[in-house]
Design an enzyme around this catalytic site. Structure first.
Site, short mmCIF file in Angstrom:
data_model
loop_
_atom_site.label_atom_id
_atom_site.label_comp_id
_atom_site.label_asym_id
_atom_site.label_seq_id
_atom_site.Cartn_x
_atom_site.Cartn_y
_atom_site.Cartn_z
N ASN A 87 0.85 -1.19 0.00
CA ASN A 87 0.00 0.00 0.00
C ASN A 87 0.89 1.24 0.00
OD1 ASN A 87 -2.51 -1.34 0.11
ND2 ASN A 87 -2.26 -1.68 2.31
N HIS A 100 6.36 -2.15 3.46
CA HIS A 100 6.09 -3.51 3.94
C HIS A 100 5.23 -4.20 2.91
CE1 HIS A 100 3.25 -0.58 5.58
NE2 HIS A 100 2.30 -1.49 5.42
N HIS A 102 2.56 -6.87 2.25
CA HIS A 102 1.56 -7.73 2.87
C HIS A 102 1.52 -9.04 2.09
CE1 HIS A 102 -0.78 -4.61 5.23
NE2 HIS A 102 -0.22 -3.81 4.34
P1 5GP Z 1 -0.62 -0.49 5.84
O1 5GP Z 1 -2.04 -0.06 6.14
O2 5GP Z 1 0.36 0.62 6.17
O3 5GP Z 1 -0.43 -1.04 4.47
O4 5GP Z 1 -0.33 -1.71 6.79
C1 5GP Z 1 0.11 -1.58 8.10
C2 5GP Z 1 -0.13 -2.92 8.75
O5 5GP Z 1 0.59 -2.96 9.94
C3 5GP Z 1 -1.60 -3.16 9.11
O6 5GP Z 1 -2.05 -4.34 8.45
C4 5GP Z 1 -1.59 -3.29 10.62
O7 5GP Z 1 -2.48 -4.27 11.11
C5 5GP Z 1 -0.15 -3.65 10.91
N1 5GP Z 1 0.34 -3.20 12.20
C6 5GP Z 1 0.15 -1.97 12.76
N2 5GP Z 1 0.77 -1.90 13.96
C7 5GP Z 1 1.36 -3.12 14.15
C8 5GP Z 1 2.15 -3.65 15.21
O8 5GP Z 1 2.44 -3.01 16.22
N3 5GP Z 1 2.59 -4.94 15.06
C9 5GP Z 1 2.28 -5.68 13.95
N4 5GP Z 1 2.75 -6.94 13.92
N5 5GP Z 1 1.54 -5.20 12.95
C10 5GP Z 1 1.09 -3.93 13.04
#
Ligand code: 5GP
Ligand code: ZN
Length: 114
Positions: A87, A100, A102
């Site tokens: 994303n 990151h 997914h």
């Molecule tokens: P994004 O929305 O930026 O693509 O994804 C961020 C991801 O990080 C989300 O799926 C969220 O659940 C995950 N996430 C947020 N905080 C933490 C955390 O403290 N530990 C882990 N393992 N995942 C996290």
């Protein structure tokens, strides 16, 4: 970066359920999984978004993608299929500004995504 959540996970300042680590890459389970497998694969080097990628990052991003495929294989979801997503910024819903990948799988996934 000291205030980056994923840099802090990489430095072990915040706990995570780690599934793979080497010198350059860390993979850990997402805290809010969207499927039976939901792993985040990150470069240890801080890159905020794909918009900040340079040619120097080509190798590490390839390693991140290859590692996601290897984890999918280990978990037996390669043949059935899986999804990998970076994303980027607001419209894609990026919330953590350290790139990151997914890796989501273990269930049927709709397309197009929301
Ligand atoms: P994004 O929305 O930026 O693509 O994804 C961020 C991801 O990080 C989300 O799926 C969220 O659940 C995950 N996430 C947020 N905080 C933490 C955390 O403290 N530990 C882990 N393992 N995942 C996290
Ligand atoms: Zn970071």
């Amino acid at each position: 970066m000291s205030d980056c959540l994923f840099c802090r996970i990489i430095k072990r300042e915040i706990p995570a359920s780690i599934v793979y680590e080497d010198d350059r890459v860390l993979a850990f389970n997402d805290i809010n999984p969207q499927g039976p497998t939901h792993v985040l694969v990150v470069p240890k080097r801080h890159i905020a978004t794909l918009n900040e990628m340079t040619a120097d990052d080509d190798q590490i991003v390839g390693e991140v993608i290859r590692r996601a495929a290897a984890i999918a294989k280990e978990r037996g979801i390669s043949a059935g299929g899986f999804r990998v997503v970076f994303n980027t910024n607001r419209d894609a819903g990026q919330t953590v500004f350290h790139i990151h990948l997914h890796l989501i799988g273990g269930r049927g996934l709709g397309w197009p995504p929301g």
